[in-house]
Design a protein around this motif. Sequence first.
Motif, mmCIF file in Angstrom:
data_model
loop_
_atom_site.group_PDB
_atom_site.id
_atom_site.type_symbol
_atom_site.label_atom_id
_atom_site.label_comp_id
_atom_site.label_asym_id
_atom_site.label_seq_id
_atom_site.Cartn_x
_atom_site.Cartn_y
_atom_site.Cartn_z
ATOM 1 N N MET A 174 1.048 -1.164 -0.215
ATOM 2 C CA MET A 174 0.073 0.288 0.302
ATOM 3 C C MET A 174 0.717 1.751 0.196
ATOM 4 O O MET A 174 1.931 1.626 1.129
ATOM 5 N N LEU A 175 0.438 1.976 -1.392
ATOM 6 C CA LEU A 175 1.295 3.528 -1.195
ATOM 7 C C LEU A 175 0.750 4.560 0.519
ATOM 8 O O LEU A 175 -0.208 4.843 1.036
ATOM 9 N N THR A 176 2.011 4.462 0.503
ATOM 10 C CA THR A 176 1.801 6.234 1.867
ATOM 11 C C THR A 176 2.067 7.775 1.086
ATOM 12 O O THR A 176 3.214 7.504 0.564
ATOM 13 N N VAL A 177 1.122 8.260 1.469
ATOM 14 C CA VAL A 177 0.930 10.043 0.969
ATOM 15 C C VAL A 177 1.178 10.481 2.713
ATOM 16 O O VAL A 177 0.028 10.231 3.601
ATOM 17 N N LEU A 178 1.852 11.319 2.852
ATOM 18 C CA LEU A 178 2.049 12.456 3.470
ATOM 19 C C LEU A 178 1.698 13.698 3.276
ATOM 20 O O LEU A 178 2.596 14.203 2.070
ATOM 21 N N VAL A 179 0.770 13.491 3.996
ATOM 22 C CA VAL A 179 -0.186 15.438 3.635
ATOM 23 C C VAL A 179 0.087 16.560 4.515
ATOM 24 O O VAL A 179 -0.130 16.132 5.807
ATOM 25 N N VAL A 180 0.384 17.217 3.818
ATOM 26 C CA VAL A 180 1.369 18.711 4.565
ATOM 27 C C VAL A 180 0.312 19.667 4.729
ATOM 28 O O VAL A 180 0.484 20.255 3.500
ATOM 29 N N ASP A 181 -0.338 20.225 5.600
ATOM 30 C CA ASP A 181 -1.270 21.535 5.401
ATOM 31 C C ASP A 181 -1.816 21.844 6.938
ATOM 32 O O ASP A 181 -1.894 21.178 8.003
ATOM 33 N N ASP A 182 -1.454 23.346 7.031
ATOM 34 C CA ASP A 182 -1.965 23.830 8.512
ATOM 35 C C ASP A 182 -3.142 24.003 8.632
ATOM 36 O O ASP A 182 -3.629 24.076 10.212
ATOM 37 N N SER A 183 -4.012 23.463 7.824
ATOM 38 C CA SER A 183 -6.120 23.864 8.005
ATOM 39 C C SER A 183 -5.753 22.155 8.400
ATOM 40 O O SER A 183 -5.857 20.954 7.389
ATOM 41 N N ALA A 184 -6.831 21.934 9.805
ATOM 42 C CA ALA A 184 -6.890 20.892 9.869
ATOM 43 C C ALA A 184 -7.697 20.209 9.243
ATOM 44 O O ALA A 184 -8.304 18.934 8.902
ATOM 45 N N LEU A 185 -8.860 21.237 8.354
ATOM 46 C CA LEU A 185 -9.661 20.566 8.237
ATOM 47 C C LEU A 185 -10.038 20.728 6.586
ATOM 48 O O LEU A 185 -9.560 19.119 5.449
ATOM 49 N N MET A 186 -8.488 20.877 5.820
ATOM 50 C CA MET A 186 -8.425 20.728 4.544
ATOM 51 C C MET A 186 -6.619 19.062 4.245
ATOM 52 O O MET A 186 -7.695 17.797 3.773
ATOM 53 N N ARG A 187 -6.713 18.891 5.790
ATOM 54 C CA ARG A 187 -5.813 17.887 5.831
ATOM 55 C C ARG A 187 -6.691 16.739 6.438
ATOM 56 O O ARG A 187 -6.296 15.227 5.278
ATOM 57 N N ARG A 188 -8.118 16.603 6.499
ATOM 58 C CA ARG A 188 -9.074 15.356 6.233
ATOM 59 C C ARG A 188 -9.554 15.299 5.315
ATOM 60 O O ARG A 188 -9.663 14.275 5.126
ATOM 61 N N ARG A 189 -10.383 16.852 4.785
ATOM 62 C CA ARG A 189 -10.928 16.715 3.543
ATOM 63 C C ARG A 189 -9.348 15.500 2.657
ATOM 64 O O ARG A 189 -9.875 15.107 1.848
ATOM 65 N N ILE A 190 -8.040 15.901 2.065
ATOM 66 C CA ILE A 190 -7.439 15.243 1.732
ATOM 67 C C ILE A 190 -7.209 14.283 2.401
ATOM 68 O O ILE A 190 -7.148 12.600 0.756
ATOM 69 N N ALA A 191 -7.032 13.161 3.125
ATOM 70 C CA ALA A 191 -6.709 12.150 4.100
ATOM 71 C C ALA A 191 -7.760 11.688 3.446
ATOM 72 O O ALA A 191 -8.000 10.639 3.173
ATOM 73 N N ASP A 192 -8.993 11.949 3.977
ATOM 74 C CA ASP A 192 -10.050 10.910 3.126
ATOM 75 C C ASP A 192 -10.057 11.231 1.844
ATOM 76 O O ASP A 192 -10.761 9.610 1.458
ATOM 77 N N LEU A 193 -10.209 11.522 0.968
ATOM 78 C CA LEU A 193 -9.474 11.583 -0.616
ATOM 79 C C LEU A 193 -8.821 9.958 0.026
ATOM 80 O O LEU A 193 -8.949 9.100 -1.430
ATOM 81 N N LEU A 194 -7.424 10.720 -0.168
ATOM 82 C CA LEU A 194 -6.807 8.987 -0.845
ATOM 83 C C LEU A 194 -6.905 8.061 0.162
ATOM 84 O O LEU A 194 -6.930 7.017 -0.092
ATOM 85 N N GLU A 203 -0.965 9.684 6.637
ATOM 86 C CA GLU A 203 -0.371 10.701 7.450
ATOM 87 C C GLU A 203 -0.246 12.259 6.846
ATOM 88 O O GLU A 203 -0.213 12.212 5.783
ATOM 89 N N THR A 204 -0.294 12.746 8.169
ATOM 90 C CA THR A 204 -0.330 13.855 8.238
ATOM 91 C C THR A 204 0.763 14.697 8.813
ATOM 92 O O THR A 204 1.171 14.427 9.723
ATOM 93 N N ALA A 205 0.999 16.442 8.507
ATOM 94 C CA ALA A 205 1.707 16.915 9.752
ATOM 95 C C ALA A 205 1.811 18.345 8.880
ATOM 96 O O ALA A 205 0.260 18.254 8.028
ATOM 97 N N ALA A 206 1.113 19.069 10.484
ATOM 98 C CA ALA A 206 0.642 20.491 10.247
ATOM 99 C C ALA A 206 1.207 21.633 10.378
ATOM 100 O O ALA A 206 0.781 22.332 9.553
ATOM 101 N N THR A 207 2.989 21.583 9.713
ATOM 102 C CA THR A 207 3.405 22.609 10.160
ATOM 103 C C THR A 207 4.876 21.981 9.249
ATOM 104 O O THR A 207 4.831 20.802 8.669
ATOM 105 N N GLY A 208 5.602 22.565 8.206
ATOM 106 C CA GLY A 208 6.608 22.502 7.357
ATOM 107 C C GLY A 208 7.858 21.754 8.531
ATOM 108 O O GLY A 208 8.052 21.195 7.879
ATOM 109 N N GLU A 209 7.804 22.387 9.766
ATOM 110 C CA GLU A 209 8.143 21.859 10.461
ATOM 111 C C GLU A 209 8.233 20.179 10.789
ATOM 112 O O GLU A 209 9.706 19.840 10.784
#
Length: 369
Positions: free
Chosen positions: A1-21, A29-35
């Motif tokens: 299974m391919l893994t995607v790291l979703v990076v976005d400061d918006s919790a709503l956008m992280r969830r929306r993209i994570a649900d799509l993928l 997996e998700t991250a809220a900041t560049g750091e």
Amino acid sequence: MLTVLVVDDSALMRRRIADLLGEAGFRVETAATGEEALARLPVVDPDVVTLDITMPGMDGLTCLARIMVEHPKPVVMVSALTGAGAEETLEALRLGAVEAVQKPAAGSIGRIGEELVETVRAAASSRPRRVRGLRERLRLARARIAGEDFVSSEALQPAVSAAGVAVGGEGEGVVLVGVSTGGPSTLEDILPLLPAGFPWPVVVAQHMPVAFTATLARRLDELCALRVVEVERATVLEPGMICIARGGADVELARRGGRLQAVSVPASPDRPWHPNADRLVTSALRLLPPERLVGVLLTGMGNDGAVSMTELHARGGRTVAESEDSAVVFGMPQELIRRGGANIVLPSDRIAGQLTRWLMPAPRRAGIG
């Protein structure tokens, strides 16, 4: 299974993209900041990173630059894709991002969601580029053009028409370029290396939304010896110019008042990619003998350009396919090669030299490089 790291400061956008993928079968997996993204990269070891451009603290461009140096991965930029963000988005593509896609908005996602999934899936099999400074890239490419060793014996032969007449670079002719995912940085490997005396105009069908092609044309115009323009309206083709097809539409060649022109036309609903390379090449074949055309098919997912350039090759025209060594996504040039439609296969930084040798007699090349 391919893994995607979703990076976005918006919790709503992280969830929306994570649900799509996630619904498409990816592990997310998700991250809220560049750091946070940089800290998680070696732990998660994702196949693809989706990265927001505009974030507080470390912005997307800074994060992308560090990813490509410290832990190169295929990166898909996720942005609003507006004219205001065009410069930043194109800079991201130049820095090594595979593609930029539109953020999925609230409500019905439709085609935007499908495009995101398709792009991430293609990015997973792409080749991330460790991008040197542009000046260094151009220096190395010019050094290669100065040598003759990479040109095949077949390629050095002049094109010959059906009547047996050798065809050089003088007279009316056009170079037709089809390119998609990974295109902006690949075009920077090629177009700035074409010399000021290059005898044929170049028309480029780069799959791209309308908000970006004017900015792409301006950027390339600053780098190239040839004049670079976006095809906003009917544009007379002249030697010493490069025409970038307007995004979100298609481009065709036409003859008006006896003069060859590049014309922006509404996107064909029967074709999935725009500006469409097959439509460009097909229109050119209606107007010019095949020996007066050169087709170049570069990085991109799918097969746009492969059918028409295979026909161009079969009818006596010349074609170049980008090699797997340099293609970010090998799909389009691979399809041309598979169909037997490529005269020659070259990495992107050797294509300008090949075009120059095909179309410019040796005396006119003196001093180039």
